[in-house]
Design a protein around this motif. Structure first.
Motif, mmCIF file in Angstrom:
data_model
loop_
_atom_site.group_PDB
_atom_site.id
_atom_site.type_symbol
_atom_site.label_atom_id
_atom_site.label_comp_id
_atom_site.label_asym_id
_atom_site.label_seq_id
_atom_site.Cartn_x
_atom_site.Cartn_y
_atom_site.Cartn_z
ATOM 1 N N TYR A 190 67.133 -16.082 -92.338
ATOM 2 C CA TYR A 190 67.872 -15.901 -91.088
ATOM 3 C C TYR A 190 67.704 -14.515 -90.460
ATOM 4 C CZ TYR A 190 70.240 -20.360 -91.873
ATOM 5 O OH TYR A 190 70.518 -21.689 -92.049
ATOM 6 N N TYR A 191 67.505 -13.491 -91.316
ATOM 7 C CA TYR A 191 67.485 -12.126 -90.786
ATOM 8 C C TYR A 191 66.199 -11.367 -91.092
ATOM 9 C CZ TYR A 191 72.451 -13.247 -90.597
ATOM 10 O OH TYR A 191 73.654 -13.860 -90.358
ATOM 11 N N GLN A 192 65.268 -12.009 -91.796
ATOM 12 C CA GLN A 192 64.003 -11.371 -92.182
ATOM 13 C C GLN A 192 64.257 -10.074 -92.958
ATOM 14 O OE1 GLN A 192 64.304 -12.382 -88.567
ATOM 15 N NE2 GLN A 192 63.908 -14.304 -89.649
ATOM 16 N N ILE A 193 65.312 -10.091 -93.752
ATOM 17 C CA ILE A 193 65.664 -8.931 -94.569
ATOM 18 C C ILE A 193 65.167 -9.147 -95.990
ATOM 19 C CG2 ILE A 193 67.567 -7.665 -95.630
ATOM 20 C CD1 ILE A 193 69.162 -8.117 -93.078
ATOM 21 N N LYS A 194 64.352 -8.217 -96.465
ATOM 22 C CA LYS A 194 63.870 -8.271 -97.843
ATOM 23 C C LYS A 194 64.561 -7.188 -98.668
ATOM 24 C CE LYS A 194 59.432 -10.399 -96.851
ATOM 25 N NZ LYS A 194 57.961 -10.340 -97.062
ATOM 26 N N ALA A 195 64.669 -7.457 -99.958
ATOM 27 C CA ALA A 195 65.477 -6.599 -100.831
ATOM 28 C C ALA A 195 64.961 -5.161 -100.899
ATOM 29 C CB ALA A 195 65.546 -7.209 -102.231
ATOM 30 N N ASP A 196 63.660 -4.976 -101.088
ATOM 31 C CA ASP A 196 63.128 -3.624 -101.318
ATOM 32 C C ASP A 196 63.396 -2.666 -100.159
ATOM 33 O OD1 ASP A 196 62.334 -4.281 -103.831
ATOM 34 O OD2 ASP A 196 60.213 -4.518 -103.354
ATOM 35 N N PRO A 197 63.017 -3.005 -98.934
ATOM 36 C CA PRO A 197 63.311 -2.066 -97.838
ATOM 37 C C PRO A 197 64.810 -1.898 -97.588
ATOM 38 C CG PRO A 197 62.369 -4.118 -96.994
ATOM 39 C CD PRO A 197 62.204 -4.145 -98.470
ATOM 40 N N PHE A 198 65.587 -2.964 -97.840
ATOM 41 C CA PHE A 198 67.034 -2.866 -97.667
ATOM 42 C C PHE A 198 67.607 -1.841 -98.640
ATOM 43 C CE2 PHE A 198 71.463 -4.079 -98.067
ATOM 44 C CZ PHE A 198 71.811 -4.467 -96.782
ATOM 45 N N LEU A 199 67.159 -1.909 -99.893
ATOM 46 C CA LEU A 199 67.652 -0.990 -100.917
ATOM 47 C C LEU A 199 67.142 0.436 -100.678
ATOM 48 C CD1 LEU A 199 67.344 -3.364 -103.978
ATOM 49 C CD2 LEU A 199 69.466 -2.412 -103.067
ATOM 50 N N GLU A 200 65.929 0.566 -100.165
ATOM 51 C CA GLU A 200 65.415 1.893 -99.825
ATOM 52 C C GLU A 200 66.283 2.545 -98.751
ATOM 53 O OE1 GLU A 200 61.369 1.362 -98.683
ATOM 54 O OE2 GLU A 200 60.700 0.802 -100.708
ATOM 55 N N THR A 201 66.716 1.740 -97.769
ATOM 56 C CA THR A 201 67.607 2.249 -96.724
ATOM 57 C C THR A 201 68.945 2.672 -97.308
ATOM 58 O OG1 THR A 201 66.579 0.832 -95.055
ATOM 59 C CG2 THR A 201 68.777 1.687 -94.555
ATOM 60 N N LEU A 202 69.461 1.871 -98.227
ATOM 61 C CA LEU A 202 70.730 2.207 -98.874
ATOM 62 C C LEU A 202 70.622 3.533 -99.610
ATOM 63 C CD1 LEU A 202 73.619 1.496 -99.822
ATOM 64 C CD2 LEU A 202 72.579 0.205 -101.703
ATOM 65 N N LEU A 203 69.541 3.733 -100.343
ATOM 66 C CA LEU A 203 69.357 4.977 -101.090
ATOM 67 C C LEU A 203 69.220 6.175 -100.142
ATOM 68 C CD1 LEU A 203 66.907 3.646 -103.821
ATOM 69 C CD2 LEU A 203 69.186 4.572 -104.253
ATOM 70 N N LEU A 204 68.491 5.994 -99.065
ATOM 71 C CA LEU A 204 68.335 7.073 -98.088
ATOM 72 C C LEU A 204 69.675 7.444 -97.445
ATOM 73 C CD1 LEU A 204 65.013 6.025 -96.299
ATOM 74 C CD2 LEU A 204 65.373 8.080 -97.689
ATOM 75 N N GLN A 205 70.477 6.441 -97.131
ATOM 76 C CA GLN A 205 71.781 6.697 -96.533
ATOM 77 C C GLN A 205 72.717 7.383 -97.525
ATOM 78 O OE1 GLN A 205 73.165 2.931 -94.961
ATOM 79 N NE2 GLN A 205 72.081 3.230 -93.033
ATOM 80 N N THR A 206 72.627 6.986 -98.784
ATOM 81 C CA THR A 206 73.454 7.621 -99.812
ATOM 82 C C THR A 206 73.116 9.098 -99.945
ATOM 83 O OG1 THR A 206 73.611 5.543 -101.067
ATOM 84 C CG2 THR A 206 74.118 7.575 -102.247
ATOM 85 N N ARG A 207 71.824 9.389 -100.042
ATOM 86 C CA ARG A 207 71.397 10.795 -100.155
ATOM 87 C C ARG A 207 71.810 11.587 -98.921
ATOM 88 N NH1 ARG A 207 67.829 14.306 -102.732
ATOM 89 N NH2 ARG A 207 67.263 12.739 -104.289
ATOM 90 N N SER A 208 71.598 11.021 -97.745
ATOM 91 C CA SER A 208 71.948 11.708 -96.505
ATOM 92 C C SER A 208 73.433 12.003 -96.447
ATOM 93 C CB SER A 208 71.530 10.863 -95.308
ATOM 94 O OG SER A 208 71.902 11.462 -94.104
ATOM 95 N N CYS A 209 74.249 11.036 -96.877
ATOM 96 C CA CYS A 209 75.696 11.235 -96.862
ATOM 97 C C CYS A 209 76.103 12.337 -97.826
ATOM 98 C CB CYS A 209 76.392 9.921 -97.222
ATOM 99 S SG CYS A 209 78.193 10.048 -97.279
ATOM 100 N N LEU A 210 75.566 12.343 -99.018
ATOM 101 C CA LEU A 210 75.925 13.349 -100.014
ATOM 102 C C LEU A 210 75.437 14.737 -99.592
ATOM 103 C CD1 LEU A 210 75.171 11.360 -103.296
ATOM 104 C CD2 LEU A 210 77.418 11.962 -102.374
ATOM 105 N N GLU A 211 74.306 14.771 -98.902
ATOM 106 C CA GLU A 211 73.817 16.054 -98.393
ATOM 107 C C GLU A 211 74.559 16.466 -97.131
ATOM 108 O OE1 GLU A 211 69.671 15.050 -97.952
ATOM 109 O OE2 GLU A 211 69.141 16.220 -99.721
ATOM 110 N N ASN A 212 75.355 15.523 -96.619
ATOM 111 C CA ASN A 212 76.145 15.758 -95.392
ATOM 112 C C ASN A 212 75.228 16.023 -94.191
ATOM 113 O OD1 ASN A 212 78.532 15.827 -93.969
ATOM 114 N ND2 ASN A 212 78.960 17.968 -94.401
ATOM 115 N N LYS A 213 74.148 15.236 -94.109
ATOM 116 C CA LYS A 213 73.217 15.353 -92.988
ATOM 117 C C LYS A 213 73.490 14.216 -92.014
ATOM 118 C CE LYS A 213 69.449 17.604 -95.484
ATOM 119 N NZ LYS A 213 68.036 17.497 -95.914
ATOM 120 N N HIS A 214 74.124 14.516 -90.922
ATOM 121 C CA HIS A 214 74.468 13.499 -89.921
ATOM 122 C C HIS A 214 73.969 13.933 -88.550
ATOM 123 C CE1 HIS A 214 76.922 11.451 -92.879
ATOM 124 N NE2 HIS A 214 77.543 12.587 -93.140
#
Length: 214
Positions: A190-214
């Protein structure tokens, strides 16, 4: 080998055999789909014998849960020498948890099942202390400890409570992984979402949040 030592080894071996059988059934059928009768049949033991070792099915499940947490903890700790700072260590725990979910799906589902509150009490019907919870606490403490390390060394810039942050990340990653694993085909269709790129985005967002880069 003395008589007492031999009896102790036999008792430990039987307990392990029961737990191995229960683990196999839980992985195959799930907690709800497995009964003590099933475990007794697989081990070729009477239910009465099972109850000498485990008070009920939940006690068996908690023992499997402890195995799951212990396996995850050892996997994380084996990678610790690679770590440079608290942020990298925190991210490594997140990455390792993702790997763990896919490489050891039975153990991951045991952990996810626990967090979904199917066996959430801290004691079974006999009042015995739950063996799964302390192992889970060790993982959480390691997570929180590395977040605190990041706060101390400056690699984590956002000012947060380390335990609260560990719980938030743990819950977030568990929920996302459950969704991806259980609904992967639907997400792709339905959304053409695959696990690997989705999880890569999650990891990038986690790091960005912890580094407080917004």
């Amino acid at each position: 080998m003395g008589v007492n030592e031999r009896k102790l080894r036999e008792k430990e071996a039987r307990a392990k055999a029961i737990l191995d059988a229960a683990e196999s059934l839980f992985f195959e059928r799930g907690l709800d789909g497995t009964s003590m009768d099933d475990v007794a049949k697989k081990t070729e033991l009477s239910k009465g014998t099972l109850y000498l070792y485990f008070t009920n099915k939940n006690a068996l499940y908690r023992a499997v849960l402890r195995r799951a947490y212990t396996s995850l903890l050892k996997t994380i700790q084996a990678k610790e020498p690679e770590i440079r700072n608290g942020l990298d260590a925190t991210m490594l725990i997140c990455e390792t948890y993702i790997e763990f979910a896919y490489q050891q799906p039975g153990y991951f589902q045991a952990i996810a099942h626990y967090h979904s509150d199917t066996v959430g009490n801290l004691s079974d019907s006999s009042g015995a202390k739950e063996p799964g919870a302390p192992a889970g606490n060790e993982v959480l403490q390691l997570f929180a400890g590395q977040i605190q390390r990041g706060l101390n060394d400056g690699s984590i810039a956002i000012k947060v409570d380390n335990v609260v942050s560990a719980l938030l990340l743990w819950g977030q990653y568990t929920g996302v992984l459950q969704m991806l694993i259980s609904k992967q085909k639907l997400l792709e269709h339905y959304y053409q979402i695959k696990a690997d790129p989705f999880l890569e985005t999650l990891l990038l967002q986690t790091r960005s949040c912890l580094e407080n880069k917004h």
